[in-house]
Design a protein around this motif. Structure first.
Motif, PDB file in Angstrom:
ATOM      1  N   HIS A  76     -32.974 -13.440 -12.866  1.00 52.77           N
ATOM      2  CA  HIS A  76     -32.981 -14.379 -11.747  1.00 52.77           C
ATOM      3  C   HIS A  76     -31.529 -14.551 -11.321  1.00 52.77           C
ATOM      4  O   HIS A  76     -30.688 -13.719 -11.632  1.00 52.77           O
ATOM      5  CB  HIS A  76     -33.658 -15.695 -12.141  1.00 52.77           C
ATOM      6  CG  HIS A  76     -35.140 -15.628 -11.973  1.00 52.77           C
ATOM      7  ND1 HIS A  76     -35.968 -15.088 -12.926  1.00 52.77           N
ATOM      8  CD2 HIS A  76     -35.935 -15.987 -10.944  1.00 52.77           C
ATOM      9  CE1 HIS A  76     -37.216 -15.129 -12.488  1.00 52.77           C
ATOM     10  NE2 HIS A  76     -37.233 -15.667 -11.285  1.00 52.77           N
ATOM     11  N   GLY A  77     -31.213 -15.599 -10.634  1.00 59.02           N
ATOM     12  CA  GLY A  77     -29.869 -15.756 -10.103  1.00 59.02           C
ATOM     13  C   GLY A  77     -28.830 -16.228 -11.087  1.00 59.02           C
ATOM     14  O   GLY A  77     -27.634 -16.075 -10.862  1.00 59.02           O
ATOM     15  N   TYR A  78     -29.257 -16.804 -12.204  1.00 64.22           N
ATOM     16  CA  TYR A  78     -28.301 -17.227 -13.215  1.00 64.22           C
ATOM     17  C   TYR A  78     -27.842 -16.012 -14.015  1.00 64.22           C
ATOM     18  O   TYR A  78     -28.472 -14.960 -13.998  1.00 64.22           O
ATOM     19  CB  TYR A  78     -28.907 -18.285 -14.143  1.00 64.22           C
ATOM     20  CG  TYR A  78     -30.201 -17.846 -14.775  1.00 64.22           C
ATOM     21  CD1 TYR A  78     -30.192 -17.006 -15.875  1.00 64.22           C
ATOM     22  CD2 TYR A  78     -31.426 -18.230 -14.257  1.00 64.22           C
ATOM     23  CE1 TYR A  78     -31.364 -16.558 -16.445  1.00 64.22           C
ATOM     24  CE2 TYR A  78     -32.613 -17.790 -14.821  1.00 64.22           C
ATOM     25  CZ  TYR A  78     -32.571 -16.960 -15.905  1.00 64.22           C
ATOM     26  OH  TYR A  78     -33.738 -16.519 -16.459  1.00 64.22           O
ATOM     27  N   GLY A  79     -26.714 -16.167 -14.692  1.00 61.95           N
ATOM     28  CA  GLY A  79     -26.204 -15.080 -15.516  1.00 61.95           C
ATOM     29  C   GLY A  79     -25.394 -14.059 -14.739  1.00 61.95           C
ATOM     30  O   GLY A  79     -25.003 -13.027 -15.283  1.00 61.95           O
ATOM     31  N   PHE A 142     -26.352 -19.517  -4.252  1.00 59.77           N
ATOM     32  CA  PHE A 142     -26.586 -20.793  -4.907  1.00 59.77           C
ATOM     33  C   PHE A 142     -25.418 -21.744  -4.671  1.00 59.77           C
ATOM     34  O   PHE A 142     -24.277 -21.297  -4.511  1.00 59.77           O
ATOM     35  CB  PHE A 142     -26.754 -20.595  -6.416  1.00 59.77           C
ATOM     36  CG  PHE A 142     -28.000 -19.837  -6.776  1.00 59.77           C
ATOM     37  CD1 PHE A 142     -29.242 -20.378  -6.574  1.00 59.77           C
ATOM     38  CD2 PHE A 142     -27.910 -18.574  -7.335  1.00 59.77           C
ATOM     39  CE1 PHE A 142     -30.396 -19.679  -6.908  1.00 59.77           C
ATOM     40  CE2 PHE A 142     -29.044 -17.862  -7.670  1.00 59.77           C
ATOM     41  CZ  PHE A 142     -30.292 -18.423  -7.456  1.00 59.77           C
ATOM     42  N   SER A 143     -25.706 -23.031  -4.716  1.00 57.93           N
ATOM     43  CA  SER A 143     -24.641 -24.031  -4.576  1.00 57.93           C
ATOM     44  C   SER A 143     -23.775 -24.073  -5.832  1.00 57.93           C
ATOM     45  O   SER A 143     -22.649 -24.544  -5.788  1.00 57.93           O
ATOM     46  CB  SER A 143     -25.252 -25.409  -4.312  1.00 57.93           C
ATOM     47  OG  SER A 143     -26.123 -25.768  -5.378  1.00 57.93           O
ATOM     48  N   GLY A 144     -24.292 -23.560  -6.930  1.00 55.30           N
ATOM     49  CA  GLY A 144     -23.555 -23.500  -8.201  1.00 55.30           C
ATOM     50  C   GLY A 144     -23.741 -22.128  -8.815  1.00 55.30           C
ATOM     51  O   GLY A 144     -23.706 -21.113  -8.122  1.00 55.30           O
ATOM     52  N   ASP A 145     -24.019 -22.111 -10.117  1.00 57.85           N
ATOM     53  CA  ASP A 145     -24.171 -20.831 -10.819  1.00 57.85           C
ATOM     54  C   ASP A 145     -25.623 -20.349 -10.898  1.00 57.85           C
ATOM     55  O   ASP A 145     -25.916 -19.372 -11.573  1.00 57.85           O
ATOM     56  CB  ASP A 145     -23.569 -20.919 -12.218  1.00 57.85           C
ATOM     57  CG  ASP A 145     -24.322 -21.867 -13.141  1.00 57.85           C
ATOM     58  OD1 ASP A 145     -25.322 -22.493 -12.707  1.00 57.85           O
ATOM     59  OD2 ASP A 145     -23.904 -21.993 -14.307  1.00 57.85           O
ATOM     60  N   GLY A 146     -26.532 -21.043 -10.212  1.00 57.32           N
ATOM     61  CA  GLY A 146     -27.940 -20.641 -10.227  1.00 57.32           C
ATOM     62  C   GLY A 146     -28.660 -21.024 -11.497  1.00 57.32           C
ATOM     63  O   GLY A 146     -29.766 -20.568 -11.751  1.00 57.32           O
ATOM     64  N   ALA A 149     -33.175 -25.259 -11.645  1.00 54.29           N
ATOM     65  CA  ALA A 149     -34.261 -25.052 -10.687  1.00 54.29           C
ATOM     66  C   ALA A 149     -33.973 -25.652  -9.315  1.00 54.29           C
ATOM     67  O   ALA A 149     -34.434 -25.115  -8.302  1.00 54.29           O
ATOM     68  CB  ALA A 149     -35.560 -25.603 -11.258  1.00 54.29           C
ATOM     69  N   SER A 150     -33.222 -26.737  -9.247  1.00 53.58           N
ATOM     70  CA  SER A 150     -32.954 -27.340  -7.937  1.00 53.58           C
ATOM     71  C   SER A 150     -32.196 -26.371  -7.036  1.00 53.58           C
ATOM     72  O   SER A 150     -32.385 -26.368  -5.812  1.00 53.58           O
ATOM     73  CB  SER A 150     -32.178 -28.648  -8.087  1.00 53.58           C
ATOM     74  OG  SER A 150     -30.866 -28.406  -8.574  1.00 53.58           O
ATOM     75  N   ILE A 153     -34.875 -23.836  -5.748  1.00 52.76           N
ATOM     76  CA  ILE A 153     -35.766 -24.445  -4.765  1.00 52.76           C
ATOM     77  C   ILE A 153     -35.084 -24.535  -3.401  1.00 52.76           C
ATOM     78  O   ILE A 153     -35.709 -24.293  -2.369  1.00 52.76           O
ATOM     79  CB  ILE A 153     -36.255 -25.818  -5.270  1.00 52.76           C
ATOM     80  CG1 ILE A 153     -37.191 -25.602  -6.472  1.00 52.76           C
ATOM     81  CG2 ILE A 153     -36.963 -26.598  -4.171  1.00 52.76           C
ATOM     82  CD1 ILE A 153     -37.497 -26.852  -7.268  1.00 52.76           C
ATOM     83  N   ALA A 154     -33.801 -24.836  -3.402  1.00 51.17           N
ATOM     84  CA  ALA A 154     -33.057 -24.948  -2.142  1.00 51.17           C
ATOM     85  C   ALA A 154     -33.011 -23.625  -1.378  1.00 51.17           C
ATOM     86  O   ALA A 154     -32.843 -23.620  -0.152  1.00 51.17           O
ATOM     87  CB  ALA A 154     -31.641 -25.451  -2.418  1.00 51.17           C
ATOM     88  N   LEU A 155     -33.182 -22.502  -2.071  1.00 58.31           N
ATOM     89  CA  LEU A 155     -33.083 -21.196  -1.420  1.00 58.31           C
ATOM     90  C   LEU A 155     -34.429 -20.581  -1.038  1.00 58.31           C
ATOM     91  O   LEU A 155     -34.466 -19.579  -0.326  1.00 58.31           O
ATOM     92  CB  LEU A 155     -32.306 -20.222  -2.305  1.00 58.31           C
ATOM     93  CG  LEU A 155     -30.849 -20.585  -2.580  1.00 58.31           C
ATOM     94  CD1 LEU A 155     -30.145 -19.444  -3.297  1.00 58.31           C
ATOM     95  CD2 LEU A 155     -30.100 -20.968  -1.325  1.00 58.31           C
ATOM     96  N   PHE A 156     -35.530 -21.177  -1.467  1.00 58.38           N
ATOM     97  CA  PHE A 156     -36.847 -20.623  -1.128  1.00 58.38           C
ATOM     98  C   PHE A 156     -37.065 -20.489   0.382  1.00 58.38           C
ATOM     99  O   PHE A 156     -37.657 -19.503   0.830  1.00 58.38           O
ATOM    100  CB  PHE A 156     -37.975 -21.434  -1.765  1.00 58.38           C
ATOM    101  CG  PHE A 156     -38.276 -21.017  -3.177  1.00 58.38           C
ATOM    102  CD1 PHE A 156     -38.837 -19.787  -3.461  1.00 58.38           C
ATOM    103  CD2 PHE A 156     -37.992 -21.870  -4.224  1.00 58.38           C
ATOM    104  CE1 PHE A 156     -39.111 -19.397  -4.770  1.00 58.38           C
ATOM    105  CE2 PHE A 156     -38.257 -21.498  -5.535  1.00 58.38           C
ATOM    106  CZ  PHE A 156     -38.814 -20.263  -5.802  1.00 58.38           C
TER     107      PHE A 156
END
Length: 173
Positions: A76-79, A142-146, A149-150, A153-156
């Motif tokens: 996913h977007g984290y990592g 992402f607004s942060g590091d992904g 979940a918030s 959700i903001a990117l859906f």
């Protein structure tokens, strides 16, 4: 209808504790890969967590192989954001046996996380066996590091069908 099922997603507990039953189910439907669709939050807070996850993935991959299937991890977007000079996803890839642990590349979340799908595919050639193809209406991150979940959700609202967005799918694929 002639469908085939090359892979199936499942949770970390099933992969760790019920590989036999999971493999039986996968084999019945013809799935070659059992896939972890995301790392639980407590498995990805620190770089050491990612190292432990890589070790665990090797065990899961070995057990899957013994049961006639293969194990893969769906990013996913984290990592993808570097921490202390290292990309956590690289810790997983560098710390796992290429014969035991494969990947499913999620194009949308990879791009949202700030990574380049083509670079990942080239750098880790042969490891990616599947791709989750979706597109972006416009390039967003992402607004942060992904990592929570918030941020997802903001990117859906920016997700769209393959070919209807801005990702260069023909070049990536």
């Amino acid at each position: 209808h002639g469908f085939t099922v090359p892979s199936m997603h499942t949770d970390i507990d099933t992969l760790q504790k019920n590989m036999g039953a999971l493999a039986d189910a996968a084999n019945k439907i013809g799935a070659k890969y059992v896939v972890l669709p995301s790392l639980p939050d407590d498995h990805r807070k620190t770089l050491d967590d990612y190292k432990r996850s890589a070790d665990e993935f090797n065990k899961i991959g070995a057990e899957a192989l013994k049961n006639g299937i293969r194990f893969a991890y769906h990013n996913h977007g984290y990592g993808l954001v570097h921490k202390d000079g290292k990309m956590p996803l690289d810790i997983i890839l560098d710390g796992t046996d290429p014969k035991l642990v494969f990947l499913e590349l999620d194009l949308y979340w990879t791009t949202a996380g700030g990574a380049n799908p083509i670079e990942l595919l080239k750098k880790h050639s042969g490891r990616y066996k599947m791709m989750h193809v979706k597109d972006m209406k416009q390039k967003v991150h992402f607004s942060g590091d992904g990592g929570d979940a918030s941020q997802w959700i903001a990117l859906f609202p920016f997700m769209t069908s393959a070919g209807d967005g801005i990702l260069d799918l023909s070049n990536i694929i």
